[in-house]
Design a protein around this motif. Structure first.
Motif, PDB file in Angstrom:
ATOM      1  N   LEU A 173       0.935  -1.214  -0.078  1.00 12.74           N
ATOM      2  CA  LEU A 173       0.048   0.034   0.072  1.00 12.74           C
ATOM      3  C   LEU A 173       0.839   1.375  -0.082  1.00 12.74           C
ATOM      4  O   LEU A 173       0.550   2.337  -0.515  1.00 12.74           O
ATOM      5  CB  LEU A 173      -0.786   0.079   1.208  1.00 12.74           C
ATOM      6  CG  LEU A 173      -1.931   1.208   1.420  1.00 12.74           C
ATOM      7  CD1 LEU A 173      -2.945   1.076   0.429  1.00 12.74           C
ATOM      8  CD2 LEU A 173      -2.706   1.070   2.743  1.00 12.74           C
ATOM      9  N   ALA A 174       2.180   1.324   0.684  1.00 21.87           N
ATOM     10  CA  ALA A 174       2.953   2.158   0.734  1.00 21.87           C
ATOM     11  C   ALA A 174       3.375   2.446  -0.524  1.00 21.87           C
ATOM     12  O   ALA A 174       3.636   3.681  -1.194  1.00 21.87           O
ATOM     13  CB  ALA A 174       3.995   2.223   1.762  1.00 21.87           C
ATOM     14  N   TYR A 175       3.582   1.635  -1.491  1.00 24.32           N
ATOM     15  CA  TYR A 175       4.110   1.675  -2.768  1.00 24.32           C
ATOM     16  C   TYR A 175       3.075   2.101  -3.594  1.00 24.32           C
ATOM     17  O   TYR A 175       3.110   3.091  -4.494  1.00 24.32           O
ATOM     18  CB  TYR A 175       4.744   0.275  -3.510  1.00 24.32           C
ATOM     19  CG  TYR A 175       6.275   0.076  -2.906  1.00 24.32           C
ATOM     20  CD1 TYR A 175       7.227   0.784  -3.505  1.00 24.32           C
ATOM     21  CD2 TYR A 175       6.346  -0.909  -1.868  1.00 24.32           C
ATOM     22  CE1 TYR A 175       8.502   0.374  -3.120  1.00 24.32           C
ATOM     23  CE2 TYR A 175       7.503  -1.295  -1.647  1.00 24.32           C
ATOM     24  CZ  TYR A 175       8.617  -0.610  -2.409  1.00 24.32           C
ATOM     25  OH  TYR A 175       9.999  -0.993  -1.810  1.00 24.32           O
ATOM     26  N   GLU A 176       1.904   1.763  -3.531  1.00 30.18           N
ATOM     27  CA  GLU A 176       0.765   2.258  -4.328  1.00 30.18           C
ATOM     28  C   GLU A 176       0.508   3.688  -4.061  1.00 30.18           C
ATOM     29  O   GLU A 176       0.164   4.693  -5.205  1.00 30.18           O
ATOM     30  CB  GLU A 176      -0.480   1.554  -3.840  1.00 30.18           C
ATOM     31  CG  GLU A 176      -0.706   0.131  -3.980  1.00 30.18           C
ATOM     32  CD  GLU A 176      -0.937  -0.298  -5.564  1.00 30.18           C
ATOM     33  OE1 GLU A 176      -0.934   0.678  -6.429  1.00 30.18           O
ATOM     34  OE2 GLU A 176      -1.060  -1.546  -5.958  1.00 30.18           O
ATOM     35  N   ARG A 177       0.510   4.044  -2.746  1.00 34.85           N
ATOM     36  CA  ARG A 177       0.506   5.630  -2.790  1.00 34.85           C
ATOM     37  C   ARG A 177       1.550   6.347  -2.941  1.00 34.85           C
ATOM     38  O   ARG A 177       1.405   7.593  -3.318  1.00 34.85           O
ATOM     39  CB  ARG A 177       0.200   5.818  -1.256  1.00 34.85           C
ATOM     40  CG  ARG A 177      -1.036   5.377  -0.561  1.00 34.85           C
ATOM     41  CD  ARG A 177      -1.323   5.797   0.950  1.00 34.85           C
ATOM     42  NE  ARG A 177      -0.155   5.140   1.969  1.00 34.85           N
ATOM     43  CZ  ARG A 177      -0.769   4.322   2.874  1.00 34.85           C
ATOM     44  NH1 ARG A 177      -1.939   3.965   3.117  1.00 34.85           N
ATOM     45  NH2 ARG A 177       0.371   3.791   3.692  1.00 34.85           N
TER      46      ARG A 177
ATOM     47  N   ARG B 227       2.486  -0.464 -18.348  1.00 41.54           N
ATOM     48  CA  ARG B 227       1.506  -0.666 -19.468  1.00 41.54           C
ATOM     49  C   ARG B 227       1.444   0.696 -20.321  1.00 41.54           C
ATOM     50  O   ARG B 227       1.034   0.665 -21.616  1.00 41.54           O
ATOM     51  CB  ARG B 227       0.375  -1.073 -19.136  1.00 41.54           C
ATOM     52  CG  ARG B 227       0.393  -2.843 -18.417  1.00 41.54           C
ATOM     53  CD  ARG B 227      -0.930  -3.001 -17.948  1.00 41.54           C
ATOM     54  NE  ARG B 227      -0.736  -4.513 -17.561  1.00 41.54           N
ATOM     55  CZ  ARG B 227      -1.773  -5.070 -16.732  1.00 41.54           C
ATOM     56  NH1 ARG B 227      -2.852  -4.429 -16.379  1.00 41.54           N
ATOM     57  NH2 ARG B 227      -1.817  -6.289 -16.397  1.00 41.54           N
ATOM     58  N   ALA B 228       1.201   1.883 -19.702  1.00 38.31           N
ATOM     59  CA  ALA B 228       0.994   3.125 -20.012  1.00 38.31           C
ATOM     60  C   ALA B 228       2.225   3.411 -21.110  1.00 38.31           C
ATOM     61  O   ALA B 228       1.975   4.260 -22.111  1.00 38.31           O
ATOM     62  CB  ALA B 228       0.584   4.100 -19.171  1.00 38.31           C
TER      63      ALA B 228
ATOM     64  N   TYR C 124       8.552   7.304  -5.542  1.00 32.49           N
ATOM     65  CA  TYR C 124       9.607   6.512  -5.811  1.00 32.49           C
ATOM     66  C   TYR C 124      10.193   6.688  -7.188  1.00 32.49           C
ATOM     67  O   TYR C 124      11.499   6.611  -7.098  1.00 32.49           O
ATOM     68  CB  TYR C 124       8.959   4.985  -5.925  1.00 32.49           C
ATOM     69  CG  TYR C 124       9.889   3.964  -5.737  1.00 32.49           C
ATOM     70  CD1 TYR C 124      10.459   3.618  -4.542  1.00 32.49           C
ATOM     71  CD2 TYR C 124      10.382   3.341  -6.927  1.00 32.49           C
ATOM     72  CE1 TYR C 124      11.255   2.532  -4.443  1.00 32.49           C
ATOM     73  CE2 TYR C 124      11.185   2.314  -7.137  1.00 32.49           C
ATOM     74  CZ  TYR C 124      11.600   1.810  -5.885  1.00 32.49           C
ATOM     75  OH  TYR C 124      12.663   0.973  -5.655  1.00 32.49           O
ATOM     76  N   ALA C 125       9.558   6.898  -8.261  1.00 31.54           N
ATOM     77  CA  ALA C 125      10.052   7.131  -9.313  1.00 31.54           C
ATOM     78  C   ALA C 125      10.916   8.086  -9.687  1.00 31.54           C
ATOM     79  O   ALA C 125      12.138   8.306 -10.023  1.00 31.54           O
ATOM     80  CB  ALA C 125       9.032   7.207 -10.646  1.00 31.54           C
TER      81      ALA C 125
ATOM     82  N   ALA D  29      -0.231   0.214  -9.413  1.00 30.32           N
ATOM     83  CA  ALA D  29       0.296   1.228  -9.777  1.00 30.32           C
ATOM     84  C   ALA D  29       1.485   1.253 -10.678  1.00 30.32           C
ATOM     85  O   ALA D  29       1.430   2.047 -11.642  1.00 30.32           O
ATOM     86  CB  ALA D  29       0.340   2.533  -8.738  1.00 30.32           C
ATOM     87  N   PHE D  30       2.334   0.451 -10.220  1.00 26.65           N
ATOM     88  CA  PHE D  30       3.548   0.358 -11.120  1.00 26.65           C
ATOM     89  C   PHE D  30       3.139  -0.514 -12.415  1.00 26.65           C
ATOM     90  O   PHE D  30       3.720  -0.105 -13.470  1.00 26.65           O
ATOM     91  CB  PHE D  30       4.705  -0.433 -10.492  1.00 26.65           C
ATOM     92  CG  PHE D  30       5.587   0.625  -9.454  1.00 26.65           C
ATOM     93  CD1 PHE D  30       6.082   1.486 -10.242  1.00 26.65           C
ATOM     94  CD2 PHE D  30       5.791   0.416  -8.070  1.00 26.65           C
ATOM     95  CE1 PHE D  30       6.919   2.578  -9.293  1.00 26.65           C
ATOM     96  CE2 PHE D  30       6.639   1.018  -7.569  1.00 26.65           C
ATOM     97  CZ  PHE D  30       7.211   2.177  -8.173  1.00 26.65           C
TER      98      PHE D  30
END
Length: 361
Positions: free
Chosen positions: A168-172, A237-238, A177-178, A231-232
């Motif tokens: 969840l921390a990565y999702e937020r 994919r985008a 991060y990037a 999210a990553f």
């Protein structure tokens, strides 16, 4: 089976009702309620059941047919606790991993709501259910459950939600991060290139922004990009890449691959299950296939908000302990070494290993 999980609310009571009644009829011993309690229940009662504050109610649908259900209900007195209830899989859908899929979805949702642990109660002699829950990450506690008519107590089982909270921390924090990850490829890329031939097919765990996958592909390797964070995967994919969500706790990773590449990913795996995850990595590669991974060096484990300003769980390893874990998991030619860059604030270690050529699973 192609399963779609649908979240239902009070307005969906008429869809929920026949599934709940089917569950009570099929497995009356598994629920605190009875078919007689609910068969003639009025609409307002069904709506009330689907209106519990903070609860998540899911139906599993296969080709338009509902084949399972599960709910997660927060504990009003303990925000860190949620309970798994109304869990049921239709007889014809059992044996396909649907129970774990439902449990995982409930776990992610209640973790988003702030829960640290997910608990359930099961009849003490329902061994099949207990095995199912154990496969889904639950362990038996010594907490006595509700008292039964015969004087026994229900068995209380618990699943820790540390992994869900870290994801969840990565999702937020996917954008943060990037932004805070440099564009220089990891040294692990060169480690892998030295171990596999040109054109090798690689499973990357935790692709994140895709920096290392880009470098591996530029060197002539084929990379399956995966991440435990939706999210990553959406970002990849985008950007025009094929990518899929893969949680290392999943049993089947696909393959066989020529290598598994995991840069700064396995450091989030709890020490107690690291051996299982390393064994899954071995299953995912062909005989002679390679593992290349990095973790943080140290002792113990704990939460850290470095880099994301949002707590993530880390497990720290020494060279000897990581080498031993890889060996027990069946890897050969295990090499573990310190790969900390000059001036780095934290120490890192790298493990490379090979699945034995004669290793047939």
């Amino acid at each position: 089976m192609t399963i779609e999980l649908r979240r239902v609310i009070a307005d969906d009571w008429a869809t929920w009702r026949p599934v709940r009644l089917a569950a009570l009829a099929d497995a009356p011993e598994a629920f605190g309620s009875t078919l007689a309690d609910w068969r003639d229940a009025p609409e307002h009662r069904w709506r009330a059941r689907l209106s519990l504050p903070g609860a998540v109610d899911l139906l599993a649908v296969d080709g338009g047919r509902v084949v399972g259900m599960a709910s997660g209900v927060p504990d009003a007195d303990d925000p860190a606790r949620a309970e798994l209830v109304s869990m049921w899989v239709a007889p014809e859908a059992r044996g396909h991993g649907l129970a774990a899929q439902l449990v995982d979805a409930v776990a992610r949702t209640v973790a988003t709501g702030g829960a640290h642990r997910l608990e359930l109660s099961v009849m003490p002699d329902n061994h099949r259910a207990r095995r199912t829950y154990e496969r889904a990450g639950f362990t038996t506690t010594d907490i006595p459950g509700d008292r039964l008519a015969d004087g026994r107590h229900e068995t209380v089982m618990r699943r820790d939600l540390t992994a869900e909270r870290t994801l969840l921390a990565y999702e937020r924090g996917v954008d943060r991060y990037a932004e805070r990850t440099d564009d220089h490829r990891a040294g692990l890329v060169d480690d892998l290139l030295a171990l596999v031939p040109a054109g090798a097919h690689v499973l990357e765990l935790g692709s994140g922004p895709g920096r290392d996958a880009d470098a591996l592909e530029a060197a002539g390797l084929r990379v399956d990009r995966t991440d435990g964070t939706t999210a990553f995967v959406d970002r990849l994919r985008a950007a025009g890449h094929d990518a899929r969500v893969l949680d290392v706790r999943q049993v089947d990773w696909g393959g066989p691959y020529d290598a598994v590449f995991a840069n700064a990913v396995l450091l989030h795996v709890d020490r107690a299950v690291m051996g299982t995850v390393l064994a899954r990595a071995r299953h995912a590669v062909r005989p002679g296939g390679v593992l290349a991974a990095t973790v943080k060096h140290g002792d113990g484990d704990g939460w850290s908000d470095r880099k994301l300003d949002d707590p993530r769980w880390f497990t720290y390893w020494t060279e000897d302990a990581l080498a031993a874990a890889a060996g027990v998991a069946g890897w050969a030619d295990v090499v573990v070494r310190d790969t900390t860059r000059s001036g780095a604030e934290e120490r890192w270690i790298t493990v490379t290993a090979r699945r034995p050529e004669e290793d047939e699973l």
